[in-house]
Design an enzyme around this catalytic site. Structure first.
Site, PDB file in Angstrom:
ATOM      1  N   CYS A   1       7.488  21.291 106.952  1.00 47.48           N
ATOM      2  CA  CYS A   1       8.261  21.763 108.108  1.00 47.48           C
ATOM      3  C   CYS A   1       9.751  21.791 107.779  1.00 47.48           C
ATOM      4  O   CYS A   1      10.187  22.632 107.012  1.00 47.48           O
ATOM      5  CB  CYS A   1       7.963  20.884 109.324  1.00 47.48           C
ATOM      6  SG  CYS A   1       8.507  21.607 110.875  1.00 47.48           S
TER       7      CYS A   1
ATOM      8  N   HIS B   1       1.865  20.145 109.662  1.00 47.71           N
ATOM      9  CA  HIS B   1       2.120  18.751 109.318  1.00 47.71           C
ATOM     10  C   HIS B   1       0.871  17.992 108.893  1.00 47.71           C
ATOM     11  O   HIS B   1       0.207  17.391 109.740  1.00 47.71           O
ATOM     12  CB  HIS B   1       2.715  18.027 110.532  1.00 47.71           C
ATOM     13  CG  HIS B   1       4.108  18.444 110.863  1.00 47.71           C
ATOM     14  ND1 HIS B   1       5.200  17.680 110.555  1.00 47.71           N
ATOM     15  CD2 HIS B   1       4.584  19.559 111.470  1.00 47.71           C
ATOM     16  CE1 HIS B   1       6.305  18.299 110.968  1.00 47.71           C
ATOM     17  NE2 HIS B   1       5.957  19.441 111.523  1.00 47.71           N
TER      18      HIS B   1
ATOM     19  N   GLU C   1       0.709  15.144 107.564  1.00 47.62           N
ATOM     20  CA  GLU C   1       0.836  13.694 107.826  1.00 47.62           C
ATOM     21  C   GLU C   1       0.432  13.333 109.242  1.00 47.62           C
ATOM     22  O   GLU C   1       0.247  12.154 109.548  1.00 47.62           O
ATOM     23  CB  GLU C   1       2.276  13.232 107.530  1.00 47.62           C
ATOM     24  CG  GLU C   1       3.296  13.455 108.632  1.00 47.62           C
ATOM     25  CD  GLU C   1       3.773  14.904 108.761  1.00 47.62           C
ATOM     26  OE1 GLU C   1       3.149  15.810 108.162  1.00 47.62           O
ATOM     27  OE2 GLU C   1       4.766  15.148 109.477  1.00 47.62           O
TER      28      GLU C   1
END
Ligand SMILES: Nc1ncnc2c1ncn2[C@@H]1O[C@H](COP(=O)(O)OP(=O)(O)O)[C@@H](O)[C@H]1O
Ligand SMILES: [Mg+2]
Lengths: 244, 81, 749, 81
Positions: A105, A214, A216
């Protein structure tokens, strides 16, 4: 019953024989997902090493992640100010020497601003911030960060941004396609008007990868989207480093 | 102190959804006859010291490397009068 | 102009002062003179006027708000109660949680983006000022009619402002409300709430103690924004015709605030801070007078040392400025250097502007001359208190007599079906994902539940799985029909929403949005609502830990519906036991918990189908609410249910549609014998929820409910791809999805 | 077609976080001597028909009611030459 997945088996000795694989996570002023990224690195079985934007020293890490957020408030352009931080001088140097670097990002935006990756990121075509679970196809499973996936594999991970529209000129796009450097493509609907549905790309060597969604935020079954499709990014790096 | 203005606009071939959104809204607000709208950024720099060729050259470099991303944007630099 | 020093004020007692322009009443000004024994200086006048404004002094509401203290239930969980920046609750394992809701209504009408953004900024600073790391935000919102053109200006701006600021701070948005009603036209309500978490030992309070300790102002530079805002904004009805009274709008800088959070938490972690206060309404006037009056000594401030964005500001303006993203810390001299170093690390401007003295005066200097010399308590705490007259309005009886239960009902099953579709596609009942999709709910990596779940839930400990949940509710229509009951219904609903996700409700915060306190009818609504909420909290055992009052929400004579928004905070020991709303498993049984009565007053049905508001709101039975909550919590802990959804506006059918769409599965519903299908589907009786029970758990679940005396009805099963009300009608999920999800985007497109 | 440019800048007393962030970054990039930076928006409007006083008045109204929020922003309108 435990909520956390067991650490991936790929952990263990780092390539330099110093014990654990060390993955640096950079914090710029305004970075938001640094703690989450550190958690994902740990869940994958590696050691997360916090790195500070003002330090040129990468603390002997084996790989670096530039996490998401709004570094410098995304003022001027997303990633435009962070790109000039001292830590990036070393990251650029090391990336050119082959160190695995992942930009998520805002991190991806920084990587395009440094020209480690081609193209640029613009305001979403609908002009809104958008937060949702997004389906992707892994197009290139040979990069440092995608080795745990199969080419063509479909995964769902959260997407959340307002400046996520990938653009580059036609020549660059054709080159990326021809060289297999489109690493991820949006499936179902293109969430922001990115050209050729591009969600993420890699450099020629495959060690530098950037993407808007994302991974994560998709590493624990009870948290966020409730999927673990993103864990593979962080275990890939271990596999790649161990085999290197 | 002298003021230098740097205008940064998206290159013509790049889609400008902000400009388009403005343009689409205009007829609804009763404003007709605007064929196209592009939205960009305007920077006003207050410059210490004289704005001579050297200073302008520096500001141009600043625009090129920092204020604009020339992958997607064009810029102009001018002294405000 | 000569500087208006204390000396000058003493020498020139008869100078005319603009107390009225600053929002003070004649008797208030006289009171200031009496306190000081002389006329105030300009700077003192500025301080008193902002601090004695409605917004800062709660002068109209104080006499009623004290019930929250008087009727506070015994609760071991309450660590810090009303009166501080935010209340603090013990959630176990050494963790404490702080939460609060605040309004930013008028500024958001004037400049929707910045008004809403700075609303988020302000509430988050309250949370950090307690010593906590902010972990989530919520945003209860009210707008005018969905199809009114101004709603198209206000709503998108508010939503992008809340998102723009909160997303940039890295705070997941995990809940809120979006309600449309013509009564909010011109007076939208933008309430913002935040939660923070800390260890018990890290709780910080706003007080300046220890003579010689330094007062450090850090964060943004002080500019000319919001000057006079605090007093004029909150004490006068917003009136477009008077531009001079237009509140200056402030522009928020979320990036600066993010840095402020990080550097404050780092200073806390190193134990560098004795006392701390955020700068919100009334800026430095508030921070210095509150810090000083809550501490042991006095304070001396050198105003020349305040870093300015605009060098032409006068000392009065500096004291009144409401520039955002600023904090004030009290630090021991030996720790100042380290504190400043942390600020430097985070690129945050920080300056020592004064010190704690052993006197008891707040003294402020400008160019070496004393311009303020006051007892800080008189500024911060001894503001005026009004016993405003209140009276039940004459129209209340007629309103209640206009019984919604007598409205025309659907004649047959076809009409019933059509009304269901109208209901679920109406703006208030429609999906809010167009809004919530613009908020980051993943950031920080601890979000267990977010929109559209019954409450938002955040994990606070990765090792033990401890979590907290929050829900906000408020129904202006119910409260208009009966303010006492309406406030209790808001409490009951938020409480139920928290319990439905498996968390145990612990404490309450509120944001009380009302019209002008100078109208006795409004004041009666306000008094009744507080009485209802205080009584309710006592009975439920959930103390009110703090809150916010927003008055003057009215245009001319027309006040908004009285709108108390209630936030309930809960705790869950193991987040893996959380209950979502989704009906995801075919074959599981659907149970309706609680009693359904014929209660349509103020209902969504009466609004959508008849554009009607009248009668009585649903009755409240708080004992039943507690029992229902206990059942929902036990059932979640022991794995007896795998979905639960509370019933509120829109009744049973609304809840069924939401749970089915969320899980992507249909439901077959059998109307029990002798029950009117219309009442079953549309009534809004309180104290109810639906749950999905796996067949293997049915016996155990029924035994539990039976033993504890909670009425349950098995109403159907999760099955197929449509909602089938047997013997009545069926609607495919695909049709419901379009009806439910396309309304809001279509309105705002 | 004629081009009219509308520049919209935050009022001087209003905080400009973007401009500040840019200004703070400049010395780090080696650009000294810029005392202040303000960042605003630039709209380029392609106008159909003649840009006479009436057209300019209309565009000024458009700027006032739509392109700028005059609570916090000032604007200027000019024909691009
Ligand atoms: N403005 C908003 N911000 C965040 N969440 C919202 C907002 N509006 C609605 N929601 C969420 O959408 C869901 C449905 O809202 P609502 O129907 O008001 O819930 P309730 O069951 O409490 O009446 C909830 O999860 C609520 O938190
Ligand atoms: Mg609910």
């Amino acid at each position: 019953m435990t909520a956390r997945p067991s650490p991936a088996t790929a952990g263990g000795d780092g390539p330099s024989g110093r014990g654990n694989t060390r993955v640096g996570v950079i914090t710029f002023p305004g970075t938001l997902d640094d703690r989450d990224t550190q958690r994902a690195v740990r869940l994958a079985g590696a050691e997360a090493v916090p790195l500070w934007h003002r330090d040129k020293d990468l603390k002997q890490v084996d790989a670096v992640v530039l996490p998401g957020g709004f570094s410098y408030g995304d003022y001027l352009r997303a990633g435009a100010i962070s790109r000039f931080s001292p830590v990036m001088e070393t990251v650029i140097e090391q990336a050119r020497a082959g160190m695995p670097v992942l930009g998520i990002c805002n991190g991806f935006q920084v990587l395009t601003e440094t020209h480690l990756l081609p193209g640029a990121m613009l305001r979403n075509n609908h002009l809104h911030f958008i937060c949702r679970d997004q389906k992707l196809r892994v197009e290139n499973a040979n990069t440092s960060w995608t080795a745990e996936y199969e080419a063509g594999q479909e995964i769902s991970i959260p997407l959340k941004n307002i400046d996520g529209r990938y653009v580059a000129d036609e020549r660059t796009l054709d080159m990326l396609e021809a060289e297999g450097r489109v690493a991820f493509r949006y499936l179902d609907t293109n969430p922001n008007g990115s050209l050729r549905d591009i969600a993420g790309i890699t450099n020629e060597a495959g060690n530098v990868v950037g993407l808007m969604p994302h991974p994560e935020h998709a590493v624990e079954p009870l948290i966020g989207s409730g999927r673990t499709d993103g864990l593979g990014f962080f275990t890939s790096i271990l596999k790649k480093l161990v085999n290197a | 102190m002298a003021r230098v203005v740097v205008d940064v606009m998206l290159k013509p071939e790049i889609l400008d959804p902000q400009g388009q959104a403005v343009q689409r809204a205009l007829p609804r607000l009763g404003f007709e006859g605007i064929a196209d709208v592009r939205q960009g950024k305007r920077f006003e720099l207050e410059v210490e010291g004289p704005v001579d060729d050297a200073a302008l050259a520096r500001i141009r470099e600043m625009a090129e490397t920092f204020l604009a991303n020339t992958v997607i944007e064009d810029f102009t630099v001018r002294v405000d009068s | 102009m000569t500087l208006d020093t204390v000396k000058h004020a003493t020498e020139t007692p008869d100078i005319d002062q603009p107390w009225a322009e600053l929002g003070l009443k004649q008797d208030e000004y006289e009171r200031v003179r009496e306190i000081l024994g002389r006329r105030p200086t300009g700077a003192e006048l500025a301080m008193y006027s902002v601090m004695w404004s409605e917004h800062c002094s709660y002068k109209s509401s104080k006499v009623h708000l004290k019930q929250f203290g008087e009727k506070a239930p015994q609760s071991d969980a309450l660590l810090v109660g009303i009166g501080e920046n935010a209340g603090v609750v013990d959630v176990g394992q050494g963790y404490a949680v702080t939460f609060k809701v605040e309004s930013h209504n008028h500024p958001s009408y004037v400049e929707p983006y910045q008004g809403a953004a700075t609303g988020v900024g302000g509430i988050v600073r309250d949370i950090i000022a307690m010593g906590a790391r902010p972990i989530a935000v919520v945003d209860p919102l009210r707008f005018g009619a969905a199809d009114h053109p101004d709603t198209k200006r206000v709503l998108p701006g508010v939503v992008s402002g809340i998102g723009g600021y909160g997303n940039c701070l890295g705070l997941p948005n995990i809940g809120g409300e979006t309600v449309f009603d013509a009564c909010y036209q011109g007076n939208p309500l933008v309430n913002a709430g935040a939660i923070g978490v800390m260890r018990h030992e890290d709780i910080h309070l706003a007080k300046a103690s220890g003579s010689g300790n330094k007062v450090i102002l850090y964060g943004a530079r002080t500019g000319g924004d919001g000057i006079g805002g605090a007093s004029i904004l909150a004490s006068e009805t917003f009136d477009e015709a008077k531009p001079s009274k237009r509140p200056a709008v402030q522009v928020g800088d979320p990036f600066q605030e993010k840095l402020l959070i990080e550097c404050t938490l780092e200073a806390f972690a190193e134990k560098l801070v004795v006392g701390i206060q955020d700068l919100g309404a009334a800026g430095l006037s508030c921070a210095t007078s509150e810090l000083a009056s809550n501490g042991s000594g006095g304070m001396r401030v050198e105003l020349d040392d305040v870093p300015l964005r605009d060098s032409t500001l006068s000392p009065e303006e500096i004291l009144m400025s409401e520039s955002q993203e600023r904090m004030c810390a009290v630090v021991e001299p030996s720790k100042v250097e380290r504190f400043l170093a942390i600020c430097e690390k985070w690129d945050v401007t920080a300056t020592v502007i004064g010190e704690v003295t052993d006197g008891d005066r707040l003294e402020i200097f400008w160019h070496g001359e004393m311009i303020v010399d006051v007892d800080p308590r008189t500024v911060a705490h001894d503001g005026p208190v009004y016993e405003r007259p209140y009276a039940r309005p004459a129209w209340q009886d007629a309103l209640q007599a206009d019984d919604a239960n007598k409205l025309a009902r659907p004649a047959d099953a076809d009409e019933l079906r059509a009304q269901v579709l109208r209901l679920v596609s109406s703006p208030n009942q429609a999906s809010k994902s167009w809004i919530t999709g613009q908020y980051d709910h993943f950031v920080q990596g601890n979000t267990v539940l977010a929109q559209p779940e019954d409450s938002g839930m955040i994990r606070i400990d990765e090792d033990t799985n401890l979590g907290v949940a929050i829900a906000t509710d408020g129904n202006g229509r119910f409260t208009k029909l009966d303010p006492y009951t309406g406030a209790q219904l808001a409490l009951a609903e938020a409480y139920r929403n928290v319990a439905a996700t498996g968390a145990k409700p612990l404490a309450v915060s509120d944001c009380l949005n009302f019209g002008s306190p100078e109208d006795p009818a409004v004041m009666w609504q306000f008094a009744e609502a507080i009485r209802g909420l205080a009584d309710g909290c006592l009975e439920m055992g959930t103390p009110v830990t703090g809150g916010n009052v927003s008055l003057y929400n009215q245009t001319g004579e027309a006040a908004i519906h009285p709108t108390p928004v209630v936030a309930v905070l809960g705790v869950i020991d193991d987040i893996s036991r959380r209950t979502p709303i989704a009906f995801a498993d075919e074959g599981h049984l659907i149970y309706l918990l609680g009693d359904t009565k014929e209660e349509l007053g103020g209902s969504a049905w009466s609004q959508v189908v008849h554009d009607h508001l009248g009668g009585l709101p649903p009755a409240v039975d708080l004992g039943r609410e507690k029992l229902l909550a206990e059942i929902l919590i036990s059932a979640s802990r022991d794995g007896m249910v795998d979905a639960a959804h509370d019933l509120s506006d829109g009744g049973l059918i609304q809840a069924l549609v939401e749970s089915c769409l969320r899980g992507g599965k249909g439901a077959r519903i059998v109307v029990p014998d002798g029950v009117d299908p219309f009442v079953l589907l549309f009534s809004e009786s309180a104290g109810r929820a639906i749950v999905a029970v796996p067949r293997s758990e049915e016996l155990r679940f029924n035994d539990m409910c039976g033993a504890r005396g909670l009425p349950t009805t098995r109403i159907g099963v999760i099955d197929g791809t449509e909602i089938d009300i047997q013997g009545q009608f069926s609607i495919p999920l695909s049709e419901l999805k379009v009806a439910h999800e396309e309304t809001i985007p279509a309105i705002l497109a």
